[in-house]
Scaffold this active site. Structure first.
Site, short mmCIF file in Angstrom:
data_model
loop_
_atom_site.label_atom_id
_atom_site.label_comp_id
_atom_site.label_asym_id
_atom_site.label_seq_id
_atom_site.Cartn_x
_atom_site.Cartn_y
_atom_site.Cartn_z
CB CYS A 180 -0.95 -0.01 1.19
SG CYS A 180 -2.06 -1.43 1.21
CG HIS A 233 -2.02 4.03 5.48
ND1 HIS A 233 -1.94 4.04 4.11
CD2 HIS A 233 -2.24 2.72 5.83
CE1 HIS A 233 -2.09 2.81 3.65
NE2 HIS A 233 -2.28 2.00 4.65
CG HIS A 266 -6.67 1.00 1.48
ND1 HIS A 266 -5.67 1.62 0.76
CD2 HIS A 266 -6.02 0.20 2.38
CE1 HIS A 266 -4.49 1.23 1.21
NE2 HIS A 266 -4.68 0.36 2.18
#
Length: 558
Positions: A206, A355, A393
């Site tokens: 990620c 994040h 996400h």
């Protein structure tokens, strides 16, 4: 450092809409924008979603459809297989929009179709002729770094490849190569820009977008490149990916969602970072940034959206589980905070694009890291936000979504807040963190730290400066007279950017997609002379290495 890497274009597509013109960002802060800006973005989304005729006939009805078909939502209405699973929230592209319809996409996987659109959108955002840029820049001074952390896993790529192979059925020649995770860079090079410069895809789960950003930043800082294209594309709302994350307990399942006024699960509030944190929501996204060396940007009159001061990447070290967080993000974030503190020198403020996935473990660990950052900066209240409640996400592309939102905030003045939570979690409350639960005016924020954490121990944190402090530094370096000349050149660039945005809002956008020829086996396109290596079709020669620096390092000997 030979040159500073400036952000001069941003393009892409995610659940909020297209990136150019800051349209996707505007979808996140509708209540705080002038009516004209909201109308233009609504029209853009309506046209993109196939609602252009409805917009003309019944704008109110079109608005309702736009709002219902964007951002995080009950995706089972658009993917029937989701109705059978415990996870139904996802951040798909705006309902009805297929970027592959804008060019001859044939059987391209979704991530590739999104990549082609994102690159075209970035070129529209650039406001300069790409061919004109290349005439001034040697072909080996353009770099492209773009990828997908999970590769392509839909019916046009890895999923069908595995199914067909396991069943002993015919496998298409395209399924394997189109599944590779570096395909976004390959398609940008081969079918859009025709670049023959540095290329690749750095993969870090990620954190992948920031890994690739670091590559481009270092190329420009060192002088290896004058232009760097940074990209990422993920289309993870597919059964294998969703089932894999669900098995790990990472996703927000329907039984954990807050209830709406009707007593039913509120799928739009599934992602609640620094709040109830029931899990994350998968999102589709492709994002592309164009970086340019500062001197070239001034010469061309490029639109300066900001500057990447630096990107810090660190691993976690020893781990008990490959998926658990470790020490690496503490290091990357504290390095980023130290750099930001030095650059601002007490004269400006900053905030953090966390994040912020919405998992309980991320909430606790990232809050602790951010608290350490606040202490280093000596701030009583460090503003923190996350945009995953809006766009989900997007895994390796997530930091691209965050950067797009940060650039929009510098243009329009509002930082999106985490509007899905009722109260801040205990781990983040009562600390030096100011978790934004609604949009806030950016005020004097000159810098932003963009944070990304990935499974396996991949961590990256980037420091970005806004356009105004960037231009002030350029004036100090090159002199005000040079900036006056730059602003004169900039006027034409801004007009072209505005025209491209207006055209896109009306559905009149062109996607640059130019398949070229094959291998020239007799090497007739390449020749060498005293000036270097010349390639037909590229204006500048490629300098050949002479080994002088290496010889000098060893004292001039052989």
């Amino acid at each position: 450092m030979k040159q500073a890497p400036l952000i001069v274009a941003a393009g892409g597509i995610n659940a909020a809409g297209r990136t150019s013109g800051h349209r996707g960002y505007q979808r996140l802060v509708f209540p705080h924008l002038p009516a004209g800006a909201v109308d233009a973005t609504m029209q853009d989304l309506a046209v993109r979603m196939g609602l252009g005729e409805l917009w003309r006939d019944d704008a109110a009805a079109a608005r309702r459809r736009v709002l219902d078909g964007t951002l995080v939502r009950d995706a089972s209405k658009e993917r029937p297989w989701l109705a059978e699973r415990p996870v139904r929230s996802a951040a798909l592209l705006p309902r009805g929009f297929d970027p592959g319809a804008l060019y001859p996409s044939r059987n391209h996987p979704a991530g590739i179709r999104m990549t082609v659109y994102a690159m075209a959108d970035a070129l529209a955002s650039l406001g300069l002729s790409w061919d004109g840029v290349c005439r001034l820049v040697g072909p080996d001074r353009v770099a492209v770094y773009a990828g997908s952390s999970i590769g392509q896993v839909d019916s046009a790529s890895m999923t069908t490849l595995v199914q067909q192979s396991m069943a002993g059925k015919r496998v298409s020649t395209k399924l394997l190569p189109l599944s590779f995770p570096e395909m976004p860079a390959d398609f940008i090079n081969g079918y859009i820009l025709h670049s023959i410069g540095r290329t690749g895809a750095s993969l870090g789960a990620c954190a992948s977008f920031l890994y690739n950003l670091q590559q481009g930043v270092q190329d420009i800082q060192s002088g290896r490149a004058l232009v760097a294209v940074i990209g990422g594309a993920e289309a993870p709302v597919e059964p294998p990916v969703l089932d894999g994350f669900a098995a790990m307990g990472a996703l927000a399942t329907t039984d954990k969602l807050p209830l709406g006024d009707d007593g039913q699960p509120d799928y739009r509030r599934a992602c609640q970072p620094f709040g109830r944190s029931a899990g994350f929501v998968l999102g589709e996204s492709a994002q592309v940034l164009i970086l340019m060396a500062d001197e070239l940007a001034l010469e061309l009159g490029a639109n300066v959206l900001g500057m990447v001061a630096d990107v810090f990447v660190h691993a976690d070290g020893a781990k008990k589980s490959i998926t658990e967080p470790g020490i690496g993000n503490h290091i990357s974030m504290l390095k980023a905070a130290a750099l930001a503190r030095s650059l601002l020198d007490g004269r400006g403020s900053l905030y953090v694009h966390a994040h912020g996935t919405g998992t309980p473990l991320n909430c606790a660990t990232e809050a602790a890291i951010l608290q350490a950052v606040a202490e280093m900066l000596g701030t009583a209240r460090l503003a923190v936000t996350s945009i995953k409640p809006f766009v989900g996400h997007s895994l390796g592309t997530a930091a691209g979504d965050q950067i797009a939102a940060a650039l929009g905030a510098w243009r329009h003045g509002w930082v999106p807040g985490i509007t899905t939570i009722d109260q801040v979690a205990e781990s983040a409350a009562g600390t030096s963190l100011d978790v934004l639960t609604e949009a806030r005016e950016i005020g004097a924020a000159e810098a932003v730290i963009v944070n990304a954490k990935g499974f396996g121990g991949n961590n990256a944190s980037a420091v970005l400066l806004g356009p105004e402090p960037t231009l002030a530094r350029l004036a100090a370096r090159y002199g005000e007279a040079r900036l006056v000349d730059y602003r004169r050149r900039l006027e034409g660039t801004l007009h072209r950017i505005a025209d491209a945005d207006d055209n896109a809002c009306q559905g009149k956008e062109a996607v640059r997609y130019q398949p070229g020829g094959g291998v020239d086996h007799d090497h007739g396109r390449v020749r060498v002379d005293a000036d270097g290596l010349h390639v037909d079709g590229y204006g500048q020669p490629i300098a050949l290495p002479d080994g002088e620096a290496l010889r000098a390092y060893f004292g001039g000997g052989r």
